[in-house]
Design a protein around this motif. Structure first.
Motif, PDB file in Angstrom:
ATOM      1  N   ALA A  52      -0.446  -2.569   4.736  1.00 45.83           N
ATOM      2  CA  ALA A  52      -0.119  -1.278   5.349  1.00 45.83           C
ATOM      3  C   ALA A  52       1.300  -1.244   5.902  1.00 45.83           C
ATOM      4  N   ASP A  53       1.857  -2.389   6.264  1.00 48.49           N
ATOM      5  CA  ASP A  53       3.206  -2.425   6.828  1.00 48.49           C
ATOM      6  C   ASP A  53       4.284  -2.622   5.761  1.00 48.49           C
ATOM      7  N   LEU A  54       3.890  -2.553   4.498  1.00 48.16           N
ATOM      8  CA  LEU A  54       4.804  -2.822   3.392  1.00 48.16           C
ATOM      9  C   LEU A  54       5.248  -1.537   2.717  1.00 48.16           C
ATOM     10  N   VAL A  91      -3.047  -0.703  -2.886  1.00 46.15           N
ATOM     11  CA  VAL A  91      -1.910  -0.231  -2.107  1.00 46.15           C
ATOM     12  C   VAL A  91      -2.416   0.305  -0.771  1.00 46.15           C
ATOM     13  N   LEU A  92      -2.023  -0.361   0.296  1.00 46.31           N
ATOM     14  CA  LEU A  92      -2.365   0.088   1.640  1.00 46.31           C
ATOM     15  C   LEU A  92      -1.128   0.641   2.340  1.00 46.31           C
ATOM     16  N   GLY A 127      -2.782   4.560   2.083  1.00 44.70           N
ATOM     17  CA  GLY A 127      -1.773   4.239   1.080  1.00 44.70           C
ATOM     18  C   GLY A 127      -1.128   5.478   0.482  1.00 44.70           C
ATOM     19  N   ARG A 128       0.107   5.261  -0.029  1.00 40.99           N
ATOM     20  CA  ARG A 128       0.844   6.359  -0.656  1.00 40.99           C
ATOM     21  C   ARG A 128       1.649   5.813  -1.819  1.00 40.99           C
ATOM     22  N   LYS A 151      -7.785   6.963  -2.719  1.00 42.30           N
ATOM     23  CA  LYS A 151      -8.357   7.366  -1.442  1.00 42.30           C
ATOM     24  C   LYS A 151      -7.278   7.992  -0.569  1.00 42.30           C
ATOM     25  N   GLY A 152      -6.011   7.655  -0.871  1.00 37.45           N
ATOM     26  CA  GLY A 152      -4.862   8.135  -0.108  1.00 37.45           C
ATOM     27  C   GLY A 152      -4.090   9.198  -0.857  1.00 37.45           C
TER      28      GLY A 152
END
Length: 128
Positions: free
Chosen positions: A33-35, A49-50, A68-69, A82-83
């Protein structure tokens, strides 16, 4: 009969060769998530991909987590969103979960859309 100490005179065992070729060592990569990645990603395995990706992704499988995006083009066998996804998608099967927000032109043979998913774009059938 058995001993816990290593025999110093024994020859070391050679390293086990890693498999090579498409899909031979296909695993699952998780992008936290922080990437945030800008560029092209290519793998024979699956990617979750978070975080955020701005660029193109080629993989066997893709999962975009709820936070995620991905902005760019995707080429994968299976895609689950999901994102957020913005771009174009070419895949064999696409699943849009209830939390998905997709703005894309999608070329796929099979699709599942859960109630609540938002889709803005076109669906195309693969040629052949």
């Amino acid at each position: 009969m058995f001993s816990k100490t290593a025999d110093a005179s024994a020859a070391p065992t050679p390293p086990v060769p890693r498999p090579s070729g498409p899909g031979a060592n296909a695993g699952r990569s998780v992008l936290g998530a922080d990437l945030r990645i800008t560029g092209e990603i290519s793998t024979t395995g699956s990617v979750e991909v978070l975080g955020e990706i701005d660029g193109n992704l080629t993989a066997h499988g893709l999962i975009i987590g709820a936070e995620g995006r991905l902005k760019g083009s995707v080429n994968a066998t299976t895609v689950e969103v999901k994102g957020k996804l913005d771009g174009s998608v070419t895949c064999e099967s696409l699943t849009l979960r209830a939390s998905a927000e997709v703005k894309a032109d999608v070329t796929t043979a099979g699709i599942v859309i859960e109630s609540g998913a938002v889709m803005d774009g076109r669906f195309l059938k693969p040629k052949g």
